[in-house]
Write a protein that holds these residues in place. Structure first.
Motif, PDB file in Angstrom:
ATOM      1  N   ASP A 188      -6.104   2.525   1.033  1.00 55.74           N
ATOM      2  CA  ASP A 188      -6.014   1.198   0.411  1.00 55.74           C
ATOM      3  C   ASP A 188      -5.673   0.099   1.413  1.00 55.74           C
ATOM      4  O   ASP A 188      -5.915  -1.089   1.132  1.00 55.74           O
ATOM      5  CB  ASP A 188      -4.955   1.200  -0.691  1.00 55.74           C
ATOM      6  N   ALA A 222       0.828  -1.218   0.000  1.00 52.21           N
ATOM      7  CA  ALA A 222       0.000   0.000   0.000  1.00 52.21           C
ATOM      8  C   ALA A 222       0.857   1.261   0.000  1.00 52.21           C
ATOM      9  O   ALA A 222       1.805   1.384   0.765  1.00 52.21           O
ATOM     10  CB  ALA A 222      -0.927  -0.008   1.207  1.00 52.21           C
ATOM     11  N   TYR A 250      -6.181  -6.701  -7.132  1.00 49.17           N
ATOM     12  CA  TYR A 250      -5.964  -5.249  -7.192  1.00 49.17           C
ATOM     13  C   TYR A 250      -4.768  -4.947  -8.093  1.00 49.17           C
ATOM     14  O   TYR A 250      -3.867  -5.773  -8.267  1.00 49.17           O
ATOM     15  CB  TYR A 250      -5.770  -4.632  -5.796  1.00 49.17           C
ATOM     16  N   SER A 283      -2.086   4.631  -5.944  1.00 50.59           N
ATOM     17  CA  SER A 283      -3.295   4.028  -5.379  1.00 50.59           C
ATOM     18  C   SER A 283      -3.617   2.745  -6.153  1.00 50.59           C
ATOM     19  O   SER A 283      -2.973   2.426  -7.148  1.00 50.59           O
ATOM     20  CB  SER A 283      -4.466   5.004  -5.449  1.00 50.59           C
TER      21      SER A 283
END
Length: 341
Positions: free
Chosen positions: A235, A230, A316, A323
């Motif tokens: 997040d 992160a 992700y 981000s």
């Protein structure tokens, strides 16, 4: 010859006055020896008082360096005040503008020089060792050996085992610390471990981890992966959710940072051949979480670990701004990869 009482009294008074004058002169002279060497403010000097130094040795050293006028006056003052054994080992900033009593006060109060260093969040044990070595605070090999096999009695630390690279990885809390030159590798490590205890107690880390079915070690292992993944605060709980969702269905975590830790090197791009490294840290090779933390997480990642976002995400992708964009299906994930990578 007859004794004259009046003359006797005058003699006694004269003698007493003479003694008083001599005593007053001696006191003034002694006080002048305790006065500062320099009348105006001077640049402070670094003075190190070695362990087991006698008062006489300290006095001689201070006189030799021009910081006091008289080593004898120093010793007499210490003896009169009962301070002979009160001088503390350490490194001090002393100046010739300080009086002898002021210098002695510094030495008995332990007003030592302190040095600060900052451990960034996400640093590994080896990076911490490098940082402290470069600043002259530790012997790197000794520090690493203590992190691997040191006998630190904290219940949350894993038992010594061959497949864990460093037993203390994950538990050296990132923070700014103040130390003296006399703090050794063990005392510096203890500061960091005690800070970990303090910070995790404040967020009920152990209890919250247990509610998630995790030991402290497992939770810190998750937090370390979050720390390395992160870049944006919001997040962290989302990434925690993804990790738990994957673990629930026995899906490999496939976190690149674990590959780099398994390789023992830092590189910008993880190659396909890197993913094949056989290591209990490589989450492309194993279907569970790593055998231990891959870094030392900060408070935000530790908190996200025990307060994860409840979601259905399994994937992700990092965007150019640092981000992440999250997805539930492989198809969505591939579209996001095409868009952002």
């Amino acid at each position: 010859m007859t004794f004259n009482p009046k003359k006797g009294i005058r003699f006694a008074v004269g003698l007493l006055l003479a003694l008083l004058v001599v005593g007053a002169g001696a006191l003034l002279y002694f006080n002048s020896l305790l006065a500062p060497v320099a009348k105006e403010a001077q640049q402070a000097e670094m003075v190190e008082i070695p362990a087991n130094s006698s008062g006489a040795a300290v006095a001689a050293m201070l006189e030799e360096r021009g910081l006091i006028k008289s080593s004898l006056a120093f010793r007499v003052y210490c003896r009169y005040k009962g301070l002979d054994s009160e001088i503390k080992t350490g490194e001090y900033e002393l100046g010739a503008h300080m009086s002898t009593p002021e210098i002695i006060e510094s030495l008995i109060q332990g007003s030592q020089v302190y040095y600060s260093f900052t451990i960034p969040e996400g640093y590994t044990v080896e990076q911490i060792a490098d940082l402290l070595y470069e600043q002259g605070f530790v012997n790197k090999e000794k520090f690493l050996q203590l992190c691997k096999e040191g006998d630190f009695d904290f219940p949350f630390l894993p038992k010594k085992q061959e497949d864990i690279r460093y037993r203390l990885e994950g538990y050296l809390f990132p923070n700014t610390y103040s130390i003296t030159r006399h703090d050794d590798e063990e005392s510096i490590i203890l500061m960091m471990l005690e800070r970990f205890v303090y910070e995790t107690n404040n967020i009920n880390f152990e209890e919250r981890a247990k509610a998630l079915g995790l030991t402290v070690h497992e939770a810190v292992t998750v937090a370390a992966m979050i720390e390395r993944e992160a870049k944006v605060e919001k997040d962290r709980p989302l990434i925690a959710g993804v990790i738990y969702n994957r673990l629930k269905i026995n899906m490999p975590l496939q976190i690149d940072a674990t590959v780099l830790y398994a390789l023992g090197e830092h590189k910008e791009t993880v190659l396909y051949k890197d993913l094949e490294v056989k290591s209990p840290y490589n989450t492309y090779y194993i279907n569970t979480m790593p055998v231990g933390p891959i870094a030392n997480p900060g408070l935000s990642s530790l908190e996200a670990t025990v307060k994860p976002d409840k979601n259905d995400y399994l994937y992700y992708v990092a965007k150019p701004d640092g981000s992440h964009v999250f997805s539930k299906t492989l198809e969505e994930h591939e579209l996001n990869k095409a868009k952002y990578l």
